[in-house]
Write a protein that holds these residues in place. Sequence first.
Motif, PDB file in Angstrom:
ATOM      1  N   SER A   1       1.024  -1.287   0.238  1.00 39.60           N
ATOM      2  CA  SER A   1       0.151  -0.384   0.041  1.00 39.60           C
ATOM      3  C   SER A   1       0.755   1.789  -0.137  1.00 39.60           C
ATOM      4  CB  SER A   1      -0.880   0.045   1.412  1.00 39.60           C
ATOM      5  OG  SER A   1      -1.562  -1.025   0.793  1.00 39.60           O
TER       6      SER A   1
ATOM      7  N   ILE B   1       2.474  10.016 -10.000  1.00 40.41           N
ATOM      8  CA  ILE B   1       1.658   9.751 -11.479  1.00 40.41           C
ATOM      9  C   ILE B   1       0.738  11.217 -11.862  1.00 40.41           C
ATOM     10  CG2 ILE B   1      -0.508   8.642 -10.801  1.00 40.41           C
ATOM     11  CD1 ILE B   1      -0.460   7.094 -13.725  1.00 40.41           C
ATOM     12  N   THR B   2      -0.181  11.389 -10.188  1.00 42.82           N
ATOM     13  CA  THR B   2      -0.495  12.269 -10.512  1.00 42.82           C
ATOM     14  C   THR B   2       0.125  13.800 -10.263  1.00 42.82           C
ATOM     15  OG1 THR B   2      -1.699  11.581  -9.153  1.00 42.82           O
ATOM     16  CG2 THR B   2      -2.067  13.705  -8.796  1.00 42.82           C
TER      17      THR B   2
ATOM     18  N   LEU C   1      -2.133  -2.725  -9.967  1.00 40.40           N
ATOM     19  CA  LEU C   1      -2.980  -2.983  -9.768  1.00 40.40           C
ATOM     20  C   LEU C   1      -3.754  -4.712 -10.296  1.00 40.40           C
ATOM     21  CD1 LEU C   1      -4.667   0.797 -10.594  1.00 40.40           C
ATOM     22  CD2 LEU C   1      -4.346  -0.362  -8.079  1.00 40.40           C
TER      23      LEU C   1
ATOM     24  N   CYS D   1       1.629   1.148 -12.628  1.00 39.56           N
ATOM     25  CA  CYS D   1       0.301   0.694 -11.753  1.00 39.56           C
ATOM     26  C   CYS D   1      -0.714  -0.094 -11.938  1.00 39.56           C
ATOM     27  CB  CYS D   1      -0.349   2.808 -11.655  1.00 39.56           C
ATOM     28  SG  CYS D   1       0.816   3.539 -10.650  1.00 39.56           S
TER      29      CYS D   1
ATOM     30  N   GLY E   1       2.140   1.794  -3.551  1.00 37.78           N
ATOM     31  CA  GLY E   1       1.512   2.178  -4.227  1.00 37.78           C
ATOM     32  C   GLY E   1       0.481   3.843  -4.125  1.00 37.78           C
ATOM     33  N   PHE E   2       0.807   4.241  -2.601  1.00 40.16           N
ATOM     34  CA  PHE E   2       0.374   5.903  -2.189  1.00 40.16           C
ATOM     35  C   PHE E   2       1.578   6.298  -3.276  1.00 40.16           C
ATOM     36  CE2 PHE E   2       1.801   9.014   0.332  1.00 40.16           C
ATOM     37  CZ  PHE E   2       1.020  10.059   0.533  1.00 40.16           C
TER      38      PHE E   2
ATOM     39  N   SER F   1       1.556   6.688  -6.759  1.00 44.25           N
ATOM     40  CA  SER F   1      -0.181   7.368  -6.858  1.00 44.25           C
ATOM     41  C   SER F   1       0.191   8.868  -7.222  1.00 44.25           C
ATOM     42  CB  SER F   1      -1.302   6.775  -6.532  1.00 44.25           C
ATOM     43  OG  SER F   1      -1.040   7.472  -5.102  1.00 44.25           O
TER      44      SER F   1
END
Length: 803
Positions: free
Chosen positions: A704, A714-715, A745, A741, A707-708, A711
């Motif tokens: 997690s 990518i943002t 995912l 991602c 992944g954080f 994210s």
Amino acid sequence: MGCYMGVVTKHYQHVLALAFAIKEINENPQILSNISLGFHIYDSYFNAKWTYHNTMQLISSSERFVPNYKCKLQNNLIAVIGAVDSQTSLHVATLLDIYKIPQLIYGSAPVMNDKTPGLPYYQMAPNENLQYVGIRSLLLHFRWTWIGILTMEDDNAERFVQTVSPLFSEKGICFAFIERLPMLTFITQFYDLLKKAARIRDKIMRSTANVLVAYGESYSMVALRWLPYLSGEVTKGKVWIMTAQMELNAVVYQRIWVIEMFHGALAFTIHSKDPPGFHHFVKSIKPSSTAADGFIREFWQQAFGCVFLTPTLDETEDSICTGEEKLENLPGPFFEMSMTGHSYNIYNAVHAVAHALHDMFSSRLHHKGMTDRRELKFHNQQVWQLHHFLRGVSLNNNAGEKVSFDQNGELVTGFDVINWIISSNQSFHRVKVGGMDPQAPPQQALIISENTITWNSWFNQVQPISLCNAYCYPGYSKKVKEGEPFCCYNCTPCPEGKISEHDDMNDCYKCPDEYYPNKNQDSCIPRDRSFLSYKEPLGICLACFSLSFSLITAVVLGTFMRHHETPIVKANNRNLSYTLLISLLLCFLSALLFIGQPGKVICLLRQTAFGLIFSVAVSCVLAKTITVVLAFMATKPGSRMKKWVGRSLANSIVLSCSLIQASICTVWLATSPPFPDVDIHSAVEEIVVECNEGSITMFYCVLSYMGFLASISITVAFLARKLPASFNEAKLITFSMLVFCSVWLSFVPTYLSTKGKYMVAVEIFSILSSGVGLLCCIFFPKCYIIVLKPALNNREQLIKTKK
């Protein structure tokens, strides 16, 4: 049907055994010197009235029927030997108990619920409980669990049924029927009893039980021999198991009756052995040489089917007895030359009494200091004193076998298992095929030699089967039929995952953890230990990909370091590029930790190294993205962002983000670290060797957090993709993070839906594919310019192109 009409000539051997034993004692100077033993023989006629009458005669004067009165000292009753049936023995015991005269019973023991050590009888036959255990062991040995029981209608038979019913049932033996042949008490009942016996006979023949246990007294065989003649149905072969008191005998009217029905029977008989000289003694018996024998003439006529001429009978149509007929020519049911079990009991009883009497005399002489035995008079002895010496008697008879009683007054001996062989000419002989040892443990007491057994011709010399239904073979279990005996059942296949290895198992069971059922579910097969190995194609391919991508990453890193002064390398912080390439190199190499049999150290490193290295890589990507944004903002006039642009910010981002992941991994290793484990449930035929994550929560915390970071990267990259800066990596980072991602995912559901080594393969594939995505999207365009388009790798050219 219990009927006793006529003389059972076979019982005459009992008389001869008694006379032979008395002769041996009287001729032996070492026993009862100057004292002679004599005997009287009375017939009870299997009648209580005559039994009591004759017992009173034994304890009366020989001339007058006056109880408690004796006028001659030389005729002293010291013991009674009898009888062949239990009921007669009980009647005798009730009278002898008053006088404390010992009775030595050579037949079956009477049914007595109040037996005490002082009761005046001694049992020459072995304890019947030993016989019951022997019959049960015999049934279990041949796996006969569906049997019938046939008895006479008397107290002993009822005791037998009540004893063996629970004894047999607890070992899985049940009864197809239990039938009792009625006793003949009045001649007017004869035809009614024949009808009832015929119904019983038909039930026996129609039954699917091939084994029949018959219990009765010595004369019961006379009744059983009626069975083949009671109906017109076919007489099927059965395995008869006879108890010890039953003998194959006959009365005169049964001389030509067939006895094939009992061919192959197994009989428990009282252990016997011919004493030396007995055979010669029997052969020497002639009506002319034994004038004092009141039984021989009647026996001779009944056994040989002839008559003696007398003054009142000078002519007859029957054959004339010459007195020279030979006993050895008589058929087995009428007379046997070898000593039977009952006769052997009588022989041993005489010797036991003689030795006890001898010990009693010797003890009295010892206490009184007498030196001349002739001064001893028997009337000075009390008969009740003989009990003490009988209980302690221990001797070796002339047959070389030990004779002694236990604390219950029962002879310490065993049973022989005899196979009855009946030839086509109705001749009969016995073959010993086993025995019961009373001294052995119950499980080992029965000794049987099945290869020497001759079965009834109905079974074609194949061992008979006696079951309610066929065996349930391995792979099946028994299911009891409702409303039927527990020996009757259906066979149901074992459920999936269970087996039965033997016939007739009550239930199926699971294999041990390291085994699995075979296709037929009748045995367990060892399970292979499964893990992603370097020896299998999947492991080899993944290892080759890991090494190949590591090599490519190393080449890219070398290319960047060789052209480290070029603008395209310097753009967006070359140190971040080096760090990212090194982390990708380690990511590809970390995939090798997942291949091979996991050990303790490998399990500790697998997920933590993967999580930490990828966190560094994603942190580098995030730092690159933030650097692009800050660089664009710093180019605006009057911007204060210039002070934030530099190596220190990028290093801080990488270090801080990596430390957070390192902290998570440290907590994981400190609280619930991964460890080697096996999974026995995921695969039926394999044991999966794997790393147990310890705390699955911490594992998903690592994913997690990764992944954080992805994210955020990518943002930010997506927002900065159109900024007008030279060497803007935002577009490349955006695309690479989309790949990253997408891989992770899809990893989670795929990882959760696979088992065993394929779960490990999914994680390796995710590591390699996400790493390749970062490597290709971020670094391959730059390598293209560096290697193939070096003219574009300068600031002026890039600025010119931009303008």
